[in-house]
Every structure is written in C-alpha cells, then in structure tokens.
Design a protein around this motif. Structure first.
Motif, PDB file in Angstrom:
ATOM      1  N   GLN A 178       0.831  -1.214   0.000  1.00 24.49           N
ATOM      2  CA  GLN A 178       0.000   0.000   0.000  1.00 24.49           C
ATOM      3  C   GLN A 178       0.860   1.257   0.000  1.00 24.49           C
ATOM      4  OE1 GLN A 178      -2.275   0.540   3.561  1.00 24.49           O
ATOM      5  NE2 GLN A 178      -3.251   2.391   2.863  1.00 24.49           N
ATOM      6  N   LYS A 179       1.924   1.250   0.787  1.00 19.61           N
ATOM      7  CA  LYS A 179       2.803   2.414   0.898  1.00 19.61           C
ATOM      8  C   LYS A 179       3.905   2.436  -0.164  1.00 19.61           C
ATOM      9  CE  LYS A 179       0.697   3.991   4.558  1.00 19.61           C
ATOM     10  NZ  LYS A 179      -0.071   5.256   4.519  1.00 19.61           N
ATOM     11  N   LYS A 180       3.964   1.352  -0.954  1.00 15.11           N
ATOM     12  CA  LYS A 180       4.953   1.252  -2.038  1.00 15.11           C
ATOM     13  C   LYS A 180       6.379   1.430  -1.515  1.00 15.11           C
ATOM     14  CE  LYS A 180       1.629   2.803  -5.511  1.00 15.11           C
ATOM     15  NZ  LYS A 180       1.300   3.796  -6.565  1.00 15.11           N
ATOM     16  N   LEU A 181       6.684   0.704  -0.433  1.00 13.42           N
ATOM     17  CA  LEU A 181       8.006   0.789   0.177  1.00 13.42           C
ATOM     18  C   LEU A 181       8.981  -0.151  -0.527  1.00 13.42           C
ATOM     19  CD1 LEU A 181       7.048   0.734   3.973  1.00 13.42           C
ATOM     20  CD2 LEU A 181       7.135   2.688   2.404  1.00 13.42           C
ATOM     21  N   SER A 182      10.189   0.326  -0.759  1.00 14.37           N
ATOM     22  CA  SER A 182      11.225  -0.501  -1.380  1.00 14.37           C
ATOM     23  C   SER A 182      12.575   0.218  -1.266  1.00 14.37           C
ATOM     24  CB  SER A 182      10.885  -0.743  -2.852  1.00 14.37           C
ATOM     25  OG  SER A 182      11.872  -1.518  -3.490  1.00 14.37           O
ATOM     26  N   PRO A 183      13.615  -0.563  -0.922  1.00 14.59           N
ATOM     27  CA  PRO A 183      13.618  -1.959  -0.475  1.00 14.59           C
ATOM     28  C   PRO A 183      13.259  -2.046   1.005  1.00 14.59           C
ATOM     29  CG  PRO A 183      15.854  -1.128  -0.549  1.00 14.59           C
ATOM     30  CD  PRO A 183      14.979  -0.011  -1.047  1.00 14.59           C
ATOM     31  N   VAL A 184      12.759  -3.211   1.410  1.00 18.83           N
ATOM     32  CA  VAL A 184      12.290  -3.417   2.780  1.00 18.83           C
ATOM     33  C   VAL A 184      13.001  -4.618   3.377  1.00 18.83           C
ATOM     34  CG1 VAL A 184      10.297  -3.920   4.233  1.00 18.83           C
ATOM     35  CG2 VAL A 184      10.008  -2.507   2.196  1.00 18.83           C
ATOM     36  N   LEU A 185      13.387  -4.489   4.646  1.00 19.55           N
ATOM     37  CA  LEU A 185      13.949  -5.597   5.403  1.00 19.55           C
ATOM     38  C   LEU A 185      13.009  -5.920   6.557  1.00 19.55           C
ATOM     39  CD1 LEU A 185      17.582  -4.245   5.393  1.00 19.55           C
ATOM     40  CD2 LEU A 185      16.756  -6.225   4.110  1.00 19.55           C
ATOM     41  N   LEU A 186      12.426  -7.094   6.522  1.00 18.66           N
ATOM     42  CA  LEU A 186      11.556  -7.586   7.590  1.00 18.66           C
ATOM     43  C   LEU A 186      12.396  -8.469   8.491  1.00 18.66           C
ATOM     44  CD1 LEU A 186       8.814  -8.233   8.971  1.00 18.66           C
ATOM     45  CD2 LEU A 186       8.506 -10.015   7.233  1.00 18.66           C
ATOM     46  N   CYS A 187      12.486  -8.088   9.767  1.00 16.04           N
ATOM     47  CA  CYS A 187      13.400  -8.778  10.679  1.00 16.04           C
ATOM     48  C   CYS A 187      12.731  -9.059  12.014  1.00 16.04           C
ATOM     49  CB  CYS A 187      14.642  -7.919  10.937  1.00 16.04           C
ATOM     50  SG  CYS A 187      15.504  -7.380   9.460  1.00 16.04           S
ATOM     51  N   GLY A 188      13.149 -10.141  12.631  1.00 19.51           N
ATOM     52  CA  GLY A 188      12.705 -10.397  13.989  1.00 19.51           C
ATOM     53  C   GLY A 188      12.448 -11.863  14.271  1.00 19.51           C
ATOM     54  N   ASP A 189      11.967 -12.083  15.496  1.00 18.03           N
ATOM     55  CA  ASP A 189      11.637 -13.420  15.978  1.00 18.03           C
ATOM     56  C   ASP A 189      10.226 -13.753  15.489  1.00 18.03           C
ATOM     57  OD1 ASP A 189      11.031 -15.703  17.381  1.00 18.03           O
ATOM     58  OD2 ASP A 189      11.372 -14.846  19.378  1.00 18.03           O
ATOM     59  N   LEU A 190      10.145 -14.573  14.449  1.00 20.14           N
ATOM     60  CA  LEU A 190       8.844 -14.932  13.879  1.00 20.14           C
ATOM     61  C   LEU A 190       8.228 -16.143  14.576  1.00 20.14           C
ATOM     62  CD1 LEU A 190       9.507 -14.401  10.055  1.00 20.14           C
ATOM     63  CD2 LEU A 190       8.808 -12.748  11.806  1.00 20.14           C
ATOM     64  N   ASN A 191       8.958 -16.722  15.533  1.00 20.03           N
ATOM     65  CA  ASN A 191       8.452 -17.882  16.264  1.00 20.03           C
ATOM     66  C   ASN A 191       7.883 -18.938  15.325  1.00 20.03           C
ATOM     67  OD1 ASN A 191       8.860 -17.836  19.159  1.00 20.03           O
ATOM     68  ND2 ASN A 191       7.688 -15.926  19.155  1.00 20.03           N
ATOM     69  N   SER A 192       8.585 -19.150  14.226  1.00 15.40           N
ATOM     70  CA  SER A 192       8.141 -20.094  13.203  1.00 15.40           C
ATOM     71  C   SER A 192       9.338 -20.872  12.689  1.00 15.40           C
ATOM     72  CB  SER A 192       7.470 -19.350  12.044  1.00 15.40           C
ATOM     73  OG  SER A 192       6.356 -18.601  12.503  1.00 15.40           O
ATOM     74  N   HIS A 193       9.150 -22.174  12.560  1.00 16.78           N
ATOM     75  CA  HIS A 193      10.232 -23.039  12.129  1.00 16.78           C
ATOM     76  C   HIS A 193      10.333 -23.066  10.607  1.00 16.78           C
ATOM     77  CE1 HIS A 193      10.903 -24.719  16.175  1.00 16.78           C
ATOM     78  NE2 HIS A 193       9.592 -24.612  16.308  1.00 16.78           N
ATOM     79  N   VAL A 194      11.497 -23.438  10.130  1.00 18.03           N
ATOM     80  CA  VAL A 194      11.707 -23.612   8.698  1.00 18.03           C
ATOM     81  C   VAL A 194      10.690 -24.616   8.158  1.00 18.03           C
ATOM     82  CG1 VAL A 194      13.325 -24.468   6.964  1.00 18.03           C
ATOM     83  CG2 VAL A 194      14.150 -23.071   8.871  1.00 18.03           C
ATOM     84  N   GLY A 195      10.046 -24.273   7.048  1.00 17.92           N
ATOM     85  CA  GLY A 195       9.058 -25.169   6.454  1.00 17.92           C
ATOM     86  C   GLY A 195       7.662 -24.991   6.995  1.00 17.92           C
ATOM     87  N   SER A 196       7.487 -24.106   7.974  1.00 16.64           N
ATOM     88  CA  SER A 196       6.159 -23.867   8.534  1.00 16.64           C
ATOM     89  C   SER A 196       5.311 -23.044   7.564  1.00 16.64           C
ATOM     90  CB  SER A 196       6.273 -23.118   9.861  1.00 16.64           C
ATOM     91  OG  SER A 196       6.737 -21.797   9.629  1.00 16.64           O
ATOM     92  N   PRO A 197       3.978 -23.068   7.729  1.00 16.45           N
ATOM     93  CA  PRO A 197       3.114 -22.250   6.876  1.00 16.45           C
ATOM     94  C   PRO A 197       3.472 -20.767   6.912  1.00 16.45           C
ATOM     95  CG  PRO A 197       1.794 -23.871   8.050  1.00 16.45           C
ATOM     96  CD  PRO A 197       3.183 -23.961   8.614  1.00 16.45           C
ATOM     97  N   VAL A 198       3.942 -20.273   8.053  1.00 18.00           N
ATOM     98  CA  VAL A 198       4.291 -18.849   8.161  1.00 18.00           C
ATOM     99  C   VAL A 198       5.480 -18.516   7.269  1.00 18.00           C
ATOM    100  CG1 VAL A 198       5.155 -17.060   9.722  1.00 18.00           C
ATOM    101  CG2 VAL A 198       3.320 -18.585  10.467  1.00 18.00           C
ATOM    102  N   ILE A 199       6.486 -19.342   7.287  1.00 23.79           N
ATOM    103  CA  ILE A 199       7.669 -19.076   6.460  1.00 23.79           C
ATOM    104  C   ILE A 199       7.309 -19.184   4.979  1.00 23.79           C
ATOM    105  CG2 ILE A 199      10.008 -19.827   5.938  1.00 23.79           C
ATOM    106  CD1 ILE A 199       9.507 -18.354   8.674  1.00 23.79           C
ATOM    107  N   ARG A 200       6.483 -20.141   4.629  1.00 19.89           N
ATOM    108  CA  ARG A 200       6.020 -20.223   3.237  1.00 19.89           C
ATOM    109  C   ARG A 200       5.216 -18.981   2.865  1.00 19.89           C
ATOM    110  NH1 ARG A 200       4.958 -25.643   4.740  1.00 19.89           N
ATOM    111  NH2 ARG A 200       2.717 -25.229   4.853  1.00 19.89           N
ATOM    112  N   GLN A 201       4.422 -18.477   3.808  1.00 17.12           N
ATOM    113  CA  GLN A 201       3.615 -17.280   3.540  1.00 17.12           C
ATOM    114  C   GLN A 201       4.493 -16.052   3.322  1.00 17.12           C
ATOM    115  OE1 GLN A 201       0.575 -17.333   2.899  1.00 17.12           O
ATOM    116  NE2 GLN A 201      -0.595 -15.609   3.700  1.00 17.12           N
ATOM    117  N   VAL A 202       5.565 -15.933   4.092  1.00 18.88           N
ATOM    118  CA  VAL A 202       6.511 -14.832   3.900  1.00 18.88           C
ATOM    119  C   VAL A 202       7.016 -14.838   2.462  1.00 18.88           C
ATOM    120  CG1 VAL A 202       8.791 -13.952   4.552  1.00 18.88           C
ATOM    121  CG2 VAL A 202       7.205 -14.718   6.324  1.00 18.88           C
ATOM    122  N   GLN A 203       7.379 -16.007   1.981  1.00 17.30           N
ATOM    123  CA  GLN A 203       7.895 -16.125   0.619  1.00 17.30           C
ATOM    124  C   GLN A 203       6.801 -15.853  -0.421  1.00 17.30           C
ATOM    125  OE1 GLN A 203       9.352 -20.117   1.491  1.00 17.30           O
ATOM    126  NE2 GLN A 203      11.455 -19.422   1.159  1.00 17.30           N
TER     127      GLN A 203
END
Length: 274
Positions: A178-203
């Motif tokens: 919406q804000k047309k931000l670029s480039p963006v770095l999303l960082c932090g403790d996502l409390n999600s393991h590799v291969g989880s639905p959350v990590i797939r959603q990020v991608q």
C-alpha cells in the motif's frame, strides 16, 4: 619504494577506507544488518544485565540492528528505557515501538542505526489474550534510504495462533504494498520453524528469506540452538544480493543468538519517491 611514493599510496588507502564507510547503505557497499531478541537484557543465566547486552550488540558490528523484547520504563527492568540506553551506549540512533504494557512501562520492538531513523508506523498485529503484538516500521535515512520492519510474532504453537501469525504476515505485506516501500527488510523473531506455513507465507508475499533454510543457522535457545526462529527477509525478493548471513556465537546474553547479514542492494530497488 621511494619516500615520495609512500605518502601518495597511504593517502589513497585512507581515501578508499573513508569512501567505504560513507557508501555503506548507498547501494554500492553491503548493508550490515542484524536482528536480535534480547529478552529484556536477561541472559541464559537468568540474570538481568543490560550492559552485557550492550557488549553483545557492540560485537555484532552492524549499522542497523533490530531488537525484540525491549522494555521501556518497566519495574522488572528497573525503569530503564532500554532502547534509548542501548542506542546511547553504542552511539546509535534508536526508535521504539510498543507491543504491550508491562507494570510501570511498556514492552516491544526497537531499531538502532548509525543513520537517522524516521518512525513511520506501529502496526497492531493479531495476538493472544496473553500478549499483544506489533510491527515497528521505520525508514533508515542512509545515503540511499531503505525500510526496516521489526516484529515479534506470537510464540504459542497452536493452530489458532498459527492463523494469527499468518494474518500478521499478510498485514505487514499489505502495508508494504500500500505504501509502495522498497527496499524493505523484515526482521525479527517470527516464532516459526523452517518449512512452517508462516515461512512459506513470507515467501509467497514476495519476500526472500536471507537465512539459510538448510538447518545450519539455528538461533534458539542460545546455549545450544535447536531451532531457527529469528529471520532477516528482503522485499522485493530480488532487491538485494546476500553477501553474508550467519548466526553469531553469543550463548549467554539472551535466550536467542543474534543473526547478522550483509546485503548488497540493487540500485533499481530503491523507491523513486525517496
């Protein structure tokens, strides 16, 4: 080597070193970035020691650092404004974003940077009744500005909480578009393991995860890590090339280890409105 030639070469070396410092964040030199869940300055030994956190951050040697679990004015942290304190000790600018209230103060995420920081928003995210969550959005005013989103998602491994984490990623990605931000770095403790639905959603939302997803970059618990929970993600996916990414050997200062990356932004990724 003649005496006349040595001063000329010395000046050239010094000029190159200075140029390297000035160009960091300009798209011509890698951006040195880290994310670290500091557990309010409480280490694996359960001792509160914010000065130990300072030294851990100093060893990271990054120009911009995202922090999770930061207290401001709380009784349990002796009234310290941790974001300002850490920034002051490291001679870095600091911005804090509230996630929830704690007795005497508030608790949330922070961003430190050697560059000026413009606070753009604190996004309220879905969370459990136990603890509210947020995402702090800032603009790092480097020679070529870039954006950082610091967040810490709910930790409970339950289906209903997983839905909240998924919705949180959607909300963050929606704000970026919406804000047309670029480039963006999303960082932090996502409390999600590799291969989880959350990590797939990020991608799927257009971010590229900088961390290795091969099981060789575990970040928690700090003493002997068994899981990758702390992520650095770049948007758009092709906005930066990874020069280096690693989990640092910091087994005591928190219950997480810091993750540090060096990213070389593509000049075409910078927003024209900057």
């Amino acid at each position: 080597m003649t005496r006349k030639l040595f001063p000329v070469l010395l000046c050239a070396v010094l000029a190159a070193a200075v140029a390297g410092c000035l160009n960091s964040g300009s798209g011509s030199e890698p951006v040195k970035l880290a994310t670290y869940n500091i557990q309010i300055g409480r280490g694996m030994d359960r001792r509160y020691n914010i000065d130990r956190t300072v030294e851990a951050l100093r060893r990271i040697s990054a120009e911009t650092i995202v922090l999770n679990e930061v207290d401001v004015g709380t009784k349990r942290s002796f009234g310290v404004d941790q974001a300002s304190y850490l920034g002051g000790k490291l001679k870095m600018n600091s911005v804090f974003g509230r996630a929830s209230d704690r007795p005497g103060g508030v608790y949330g995420n922070a961003v430190l940077s050697v560059y000026p920081i413009e606070k753009l928003a604190v996004l309220d995210l879905p969370a459990t009744p136990r603890e509210s969550r947020s995402a702090l959005v800032v603009k790092i005013c480097a020679p070529k500005p870039y954006y950082v989103i610091a967040t810490h998602l709910s930790y409970e491994q339950k289906p209903e909480v997983e839905k909240q984490r998924l919705k949180s990623i959607d909300l963050i990605a929606g704000y970026v578009r919406q804000k047309k931000l670029s480039p963006v770095l999303l960082c932090g403790d996502l409390n999600s393991h590799v291969g989880s639905p959350v990590i797939r959603q990020v991608q799927e939302q257009g971010f590229r995860i900088v961390n290795s997803l091969n099981g060789d970059m575990l970040s928690c618990p700090a003493k002997k890590p068994t899981a990758l929970l702390d992520y650095i993600c770049v948007y758009p996916a092709d906005a930066a090339r990874t020069v280096d990414c690693r989990v640092l050997d910091e087994p005591l200062a928190s219950d997480h280890r810091p993750v540090r990356a060096e990213l070389l932004f593509q000049l075409s990724s910078f927003s024209s409105k900057q």
